[in-house]
Design a protein around this motif. Structure first.
Motif, mmCIF file in Angstrom:
data_model
loop_
_atom_site.group_PDB
_atom_site.id
_atom_site.type_symbol
_atom_site.label_atom_id
_atom_site.label_comp_id
_atom_site.label_asym_id
_atom_site.label_seq_id
_atom_site.Cartn_x
_atom_site.Cartn_y
_atom_site.Cartn_z
ATOM 1 N N GLY A 129 0.821 -1.210 0.000
ATOM 2 C CA GLY A 129 0.000 0.000 0.000
ATOM 3 C C GLY A 129 0.851 1.254 0.000
ATOM 4 O O GLY A 129 1.948 1.260 0.558
ATOM 5 N N LYS A 130 0.333 2.289 -0.641
ATOM 6 C CA LYS A 130 1.013 3.591 -0.596
ATOM 7 C C LYS A 130 0.036 4.644 -0.094
ATOM 8 O O LYS A 130 -1.125 4.692 -0.519
ATOM 9 N N THR A 131 0.521 5.473 0.800
ATOM 10 C CA THR A 131 -0.334 6.514 1.358
ATOM 11 C C THR A 131 0.526 7.706 1.744
ATOM 12 O O THR A 131 1.747 7.703 1.526
ATOM 13 N N ASN A 132 -0.101 8.731 2.291
ATOM 14 C CA ASN A 132 0.646 9.878 2.789
ATOM 15 C C ASN A 132 -0.115 10.458 3.975
ATOM 16 O O ASN A 132 -1.323 10.697 3.888
ATOM 17 N N ALA A 133 0.579 10.648 5.083
ATOM 18 C CA ALA A 133 -0.090 11.079 6.317
ATOM 19 C C ALA A 133 -0.676 12.480 6.170
ATOM 20 O O ALA A 133 -1.783 12.758 6.646
ATOM 21 N N SER A 134 0.039 13.363 5.513
ATOM 22 C CA SER A 134 -0.440 14.735 5.368
ATOM 23 C C SER A 134 -1.662 14.792 4.449
ATOM 24 O O SER A 134 -2.613 15.534 4.698
ATOM 25 N N ALA B 264 5.058 22.057 10.529
ATOM 26 C CA ALA B 264 6.365 21.461 10.191
ATOM 27 C C ALA B 264 6.268 19.935 10.127
ATOM 28 O O ALA B 264 6.849 19.308 9.235
ATOM 29 N N MET B 265 5.529 19.344 11.061
ATOM 30 C CA MET B 265 5.352 17.882 11.030
ATOM 31 C C MET B 265 4.687 17.473 9.715
ATOM 32 O O MET B 265 5.113 16.551 9.018
ATOM 33 N N ALA C 262 -3.801 5.896 15.009
ATOM 34 C CA ALA C 262 -4.124 7.246 15.500
ATOM 35 C C ALA C 262 -5.544 7.641 15.091
ATOM 36 O O ALA C 262 -6.294 8.228 15.862
ATOM 37 N N HIS C 263 -5.911 7.280 13.880
ATOM 38 C CA HIS C 263 -7.229 7.659 13.347
ATOM 39 C C HIS C 263 -8.357 6.932 14.088
ATOM 40 O O HIS C 263 -9.303 7.566 14.562
ATOM 41 N N VAL D 189 -2.685 15.501 19.056
ATOM 42 C CA VAL D 189 -2.758 16.901 18.652
ATOM 43 C C VAL D 189 -2.726 16.909 17.130
ATOM 44 O O VAL D 189 -3.571 17.510 16.483
ATOM 45 N N CYS D 190 -1.787 16.172 16.579
ATOM 46 C CA CYS D 190 -1.575 16.270 15.139
ATOM 47 C C CYS D 190 -2.321 15.208 14.338
ATOM 48 O O CYS D 190 -3.373 15.467 13.755
ATOM 49 N N TYR D 191 -1.822 13.980 14.328
ATOM 50 C CA TYR D 191 -2.295 13.042 13.301
ATOM 51 C C TYR D 191 -3.709 12.489 13.500
ATOM 52 O O TYR D 191 -4.472 12.381 12.539
#
Ligand code: PRX
Length: 653
Positions: free
Chosen positions: A78-83, A152-153, A288-289, A319-321
């Motif tokens: 699988g390919k993904t991107n967190a952002s 930045a993350m 995290a999700h 906070v972030c993901y």
């Protein structure tokens, strides 16, 4: 811990209110169905969630590759991107929704919508690319807890660079060690910031770190936050605002393999050297999700405030993901709970309409001590869910949280997890689980925990005490320790050879209802105000002082911090007394602050001629722990090489 007794006799039960359960994402029935599905086929359970909840550019072909266990690979192919998962996928439906509400130390506020966040992340991502940062490069962040840290993350994640955040409270020496271990190419920092009105010299610490090593660093990106004068070494140093000024607000995400590292986060273990916990992209995002949904019952209208700094795992995941991948509105606050007064947290909760509040027991205990008149001054009626993380919460603090903040109505989720686990592992589900003060209750769906004895054998029966282990892999688990896979295998899977058990390093009790009560660490790790510190790290710092011959550090129960650092020290030359001792204690505390960070400064330092050792030369830490607590010594000390030293260590000579 003195709380063990009160915890084990704790019988109060708080079921979710009917109103909360009726509106919750998960009620008892839905939770039971999820758990049953997970029991049936854990791997397929996670695979299905991953397919449905994460945006994949290329679908995975195999949910779990366990051929090289305990190096598990999730979502292979699988390919993904967190952002892209946190930002791009919300643009069609909620571009104008507020993603981040921010309040600075001094009360300044600013909001970012998802559209603005996406644009700012893209600009910085393009800026990083213009500096030559590419997929797999490490970028160290040494930032204030402001939205720019999240930007930045996300910018790193967007281009496949691996971020490694070093908490702003760590010293320049700690920063240097982490930069060097990660082999980072770029540091992102700020000139400085204030916390509780005090100036934090971030850039100065970066300058110090770089002047004493860090040869891999090519560029330093500096956010202007305070505007005060800092040493600026162009062209190595570039201002953030200059870097992004000409950049496009669009940057295609770099689609990475599911097990491509999203970040490293250094944490303490039982040896002197902090380890770079490496998290994957795909598996971590799934954890995290999903846990953000399950545990915090996230809804469209929520304002979610997780008070943790982005420098810790809680800040990464909640906070972030986690919240951003769910399209939630988060609140970030730069400062401390008690500045300018003890009502600050509650004023922020009121002013920003916070609905979900997630903090650490140390903060609850500190605020509890200051009196309930502070929270009572503010309108906290928007709150609907409370959370706790980082250390065991004693029933007294739990009850205060329940009564004073929760007005005896709100569910409390006591969440147990670790830097290594990436996401919450055990917690009540607020619409489904009846809670008991001090217990993190039960594992989440798809997480399989157990209690084992010294030989790694499961303790029979529901009611059990022993080592906490996780028996099956889970998606958000660490991939490895950066640069040291052998240490990963040994630390987490080496304790019971052949059994394939993840050993958490905590001892636990499981009660007759199958509820878990975490008792604390079984290794040489301290938990000071929810911060994880290795005793060996502090010992090494002490020993690096010219006057110190030997040091042994143990934890001592502390009313607010949970645990405090207690150091026993032998000196080169004569044992200091009186004023000389007081002066050296001050010096040693400063020295540890400089070597590691203020958070590691010992509360107590006691000098002795010798440390208590067995005839084979091992320091008897158990004895030192009793002495630090001020307990009557009942242990057999006849096996000590120097039994006479005990009275001196106890401060009686
Ligand atoms: O001892 C447990 C304690 O914190 C340790 C993990 O620390 P760290 O990696 O810094 O992560 C903290 C934030 C997730 C654990 O091994 N701990 C964490 N949460 C709890 C806890 N102890 C008891 N109850 C908790 N809810």
């Amino acid at each position: 811990m003195s709380d063990i007794q009160s915890v084990l006799t704790e019988a109060r039960l708080f079921p979710p209110s009917a109103a909360f359960a009726a509106a919750a994402r998960l009620n008892k029935e839905k939770l039971a169905a999820l758990c049953a599905e997970a029991e049936k086929d854990p791997v397929e359970f996670w695979a299905e969630l991953a397919r449905k909840n994460i945006a994949w550019q290329t679908p995975f072909t195999k949910a779990l590759d366990d051929s090289k266990a305990p190096n598990y690979r999730w979502f292979v192919g699988g390919k993904t991107n967190a952002s892209a998962n946190c930002l791009d996928r919300h643009l069609a439906t909620k571009a104008d929704k507020i993603a981040i509400r921010f309040e600075g130390d001094k009360g300044d506020t600013k909001n970012w919508t998802y559209r603005q966040l996406h644009a700012d992340v893209s600009k910085l991502a393009n800026g990083l690319k213009s500096l030559g940062v590419t997929k797999g490069d490490r970028v160290v962040l040494y930032m204030p807890h402001t939205p720019e840290a999240v930007i930045a993350m996300q910018a790193c994640a967007r281009i496949g660079a691996i971020h490694s955040i070093v908490f702003g409270g760590f010293s320049s020496g700690s920063l240097r060690d982490r930069i060097e271990d990660a082999g980072a190419k770029v540091v992102i920092t700020a000139d400085g910031n204030t916390r509780g009105g005090n100036l934090i010299e971030l850039k100065k610490a970066v300058n110090e770190a770089l002047s004493s090593g860090c040869k891999t660093i090519e560029k330093v990106i500096v956010l202007k936050r305070t505007g005060h004068d800092v040493g600026f070494d162009a062209p190595r140093d570039v201002w953030w605002h200059d870097l992004v000024a000409q950049q496009s607000a669009s940057c295609d995400p770099e689609w990475v393999e599911a097990d491509h590292p999203l970040f490293l986060l250094y944490t303490s273990g039982s040896t002197g050297k902090p380890k770079g916990i490496q998290h994957s992209t795909g598996g971590y995002m799934v954890g995290a999700h999903m846990t953000s949904q399950w545990v915090f019952d996230l809804k469209e209208s929520d304002v979610f405030w997780c008070t943790a700094d982005v420098g810790w795992i809680t800040g990464h995941s909640y906070v972030c993901y986690g919240p951003l991948s769910n399209g939630a509105t988060i609140l970030m606050y730069e400062g401390v709970p008690t500045f300018p007064d003890a009502g600050r947290f509650w004023k922020i909760a009121q002013d920003h309409g916070v609905t979900i509040f997630y903090t650490a027991p140390t903060a609850i205990r500190a605020l509890m001590k200051l009196g309930e008149e502070w929270p009572n001054k503010y309108d906290l009626s928007k709150l609907r869910l409370l959370g706790s993380v980082g250390e065991p919460i004693n029933p007294e603090a739990w009850m205060w949280y329940h009564r004073v903040i929760g007005k005896e109505k709100l569910p409390i989720v006591d969440t147990w997890w670790q830097t290594e686990t990436g996401a919450i592992m055990m917690s009540p589900i607020p619409g489904a689980t009846a809670t008991k003060p001090g217990s993190c209750t039960q594992p989440l769906p798809g997480i399989f925990a157990d209690v084992v004895d010294e030989a790694g054998e499961p303790v029979k029966g529901l009611e059990a005490g022993g080592y906490l282990v996780i028996t099956k892999p889970w998606p958000s688990m660490l991939s490895t320790i950066w640069g040291d896979n052998e240490r990963y295998v040994k630390t987490y899977y080496g304790q019971f050879p052949g059994k394939n058990l993840y050993v958490a390093g905590d001892s636990t009790h499981r009660d007759k209802d199958g509820y878990y009560w975490i008792m604390g660490r079984i290794d040489d790790v301290l938990n000071v105000s929810g911060h994880r510190l290795g005793t060996m790290e502090i010992e090494s710092a002490l020993v690096s002082h010219t006057r110190v011959a030997e040091a042994a550090v143990v934890g001592r129960p502390h009313e607010v911090k949970g645990e405090s650092v207690f150091a026993f020290v032998t000196c080169k030359g004569a044992r200091p007394h009186g004023d000389e001792a007081a002066k050296l204690i001050k010096e040693l505390r400063e020295h540890v602050g400089k070597e590691i960070g203020a958070l590691a400064k010992p509360d107590d330092i006691r000098f002795a001629d010798n440390l208590p050792k067995t005839r084979s030369g091992k320091i008897m830490r158990r004895l030192l722990r009793s002495i630090a607590k001020g307990e009557e010594i009942t242990q057999d000390i006849s096996t000590l090489e120097n039994p006479g030293i005990v009275a001196q260590l106890a401060g009686k000579e």
